[in-house]
Design a protein around this motif. Structure first.
Motif, PDB file in Angstrom:
ATOM      1  N   SER A   1       1.109  45.341  21.026  1.00 29.97           N
ATOM      2  CA  SER A   1       2.318  45.988  21.593  1.00 29.97           C
ATOM      3  C   SER A   1       1.951  46.858  23.024  1.00 29.97           C
ATOM      4  O   SER A   1       0.725  46.910  23.088  1.00 29.97           O
ATOM      5  N   VAL A   2       3.004  47.191  23.423  1.00 29.14           N
ATOM      6  CA  VAL A   2       2.744  48.269  24.640  1.00 29.14           C
ATOM      7  C   VAL A   2       3.816  49.274  24.324  1.00 29.14           C
ATOM      8  O   VAL A   2       5.038  49.015  23.900  1.00 29.14           O
ATOM      9  N   TYR A   3       3.369  50.391  24.663  1.00 32.48           N
ATOM     10  CA  TYR A   3       4.536  51.896  24.610  1.00 32.48           C
ATOM     11  C   TYR A   3       4.859  52.048  25.998  1.00 32.48           C
ATOM     12  O   TYR A   3       3.999  52.105  26.969  1.00 32.48           O
ATOM     13  N   ILE A   4       6.050  52.297  26.097  1.00 31.69           N
ATOM     14  CA  ILE A   4       6.658  52.496  27.403  1.00 31.69           C
ATOM     15  C   ILE A   4       7.427  53.746  27.423  1.00 31.69           C
ATOM     16  O   ILE A   4       8.571  53.953  26.548  1.00 31.69           O
ATOM     17  N   ARG A   5       7.435  54.622  28.351  1.00 34.59           N
ATOM     18  CA  ARG A   5       8.445  55.646  28.644  1.00 34.59           C
ATOM     19  C   ARG A   5       8.907  55.708  30.243  1.00 34.59           C
ATOM     20  O   ARG A   5       8.164  55.174  30.902  1.00 34.59           O
ATOM     21  N   PHE A   6       9.863  56.340  30.478  1.00 33.93           N
ATOM     22  CA  PHE A   6      10.376  56.494  31.859  1.00 33.93           C
ATOM     23  C   PHE A   6      10.558  57.941  32.011  1.00 33.93           C
ATOM     24  O   PHE A   6      10.956  58.680  31.270  1.00 33.93           O
ATOM     25  N   VAL A   7      10.425  58.527  33.390  1.00 36.95           N
ATOM     26  CA  VAL A   7      10.435  59.693  33.975  1.00 36.95           C
ATOM     27  C   VAL A   7      11.401  59.562  35.025  1.00 36.95           C
ATOM     28  O   VAL A   7      10.972  58.830  36.015  1.00 36.95           O
TER      29      VAL A   7
END
Length: 240
Positions: A137-143
């Motif tokens: 998996s990969v964890y992603i967030r946005f700013v």
């Protein structure tokens, strides 16, 4: 005999004082702070993370636009100063932060007006690697660090469900987990103006090459920008 006693007694006192000093001595916990440069028109920057007024900027590394760097400091009240790499007498920003174990400081705005977003990172996900289970998996967030943008919605192409909804300027979304297999796994993210639904940018993200990572996608630039101020994204790999 007296000389011997005179020597022994002070030595014992010194030992007792030394022991007391050791008992009262505490080691201050360390902190790390990632500084991310998304400031338009500021160019490369240098960072003094709590090193004092005698800090030698000439020896400090540069953080280019769209770059980031990790700094070590102590927890608690810590002054952080940022200057221009081309003119270290030009102070772009200075403030004191209550640093915790893991911190992120985003630099944005349009020079000479510099904005900042500071976060104490309380829960950066960690993915354990496993050779017997390479699919992961990969964890992603946005700013959102686009100074003139409206709030933004982010969806995967062809999906009617938003991955992120109403991300305002300087807003940071929560980390979300995505499958990242050894076979080619990509996601096409559409970044839309929440008010008009206009697509501002499309990001094709290769999850396979980013397996096991925790990533922040930084949205930068101006909605009407061109060249170095063009609206777009860049990636920051988070350190937990």
């Amino acid at each position: 005999m007296k000389k011997t006693l005179l020597f022994v007694i002070p030595a014992a006192l010194l030992f007792m004082i030394s022991s007391c000093e050791k008992e009262n001595y505490t080691i201050k916990p360390t902190a790390n702070v990632t500084v991310v440069n998304a400031a338009l028109g500021a160019g490369s920057i240098k960072v003094n993370a709590g090193a004092g007024s005698s800090f030698a900027y000439a020896r400090a590394s540069d953080i280019a636009f769209q770059g980031n760097a990790l700094y070590g400091a102590f927890t608690g009240s810590t002054p952080i100063t940022i200057v221009s790499s081309t003119d270290t007498t030009k102070k772009l920003f200075s403030a004191t932060f209550d640093l915790q174990s893991i911190n992120t400081l985003y630099i944005s705005g349009v020079s000479p007006t510099i904005d900042t977003t500071y976060r104490v990172e309380k829960s950066i996900p960690v993915i354990q690697t496993a050779a017997i289970r390479p699919d992961s998996s990969v964890y992603i967030r946005f700013v959102n660090l686009s100074p003139n943008s409206n709030s933004l919605n982010i969806n995967i192409t062809s999906s009617l469900t938003n991955e992120v909804t109403g991300l305002a300027y300087k807003g940071v979304s929560e980390f979300k987990k995505y499958a990242a297999k050894t076979s080619s796994t990509t996601y096409s993210f559409q970044i839309r103006d929440a008010a008009t639904n206009v697509i501002r940018s499309t990001l094709t993200f290769n999850a396979t090459s980013n397996r096991y990572k925790t990533i922040t996608i930084v949205i930068r630039g101006l909605t009407d920008g061109t060249g170095p101020t063009a609206f777009g994204t860049f990636q920051v790999n988070n350190v937990g």
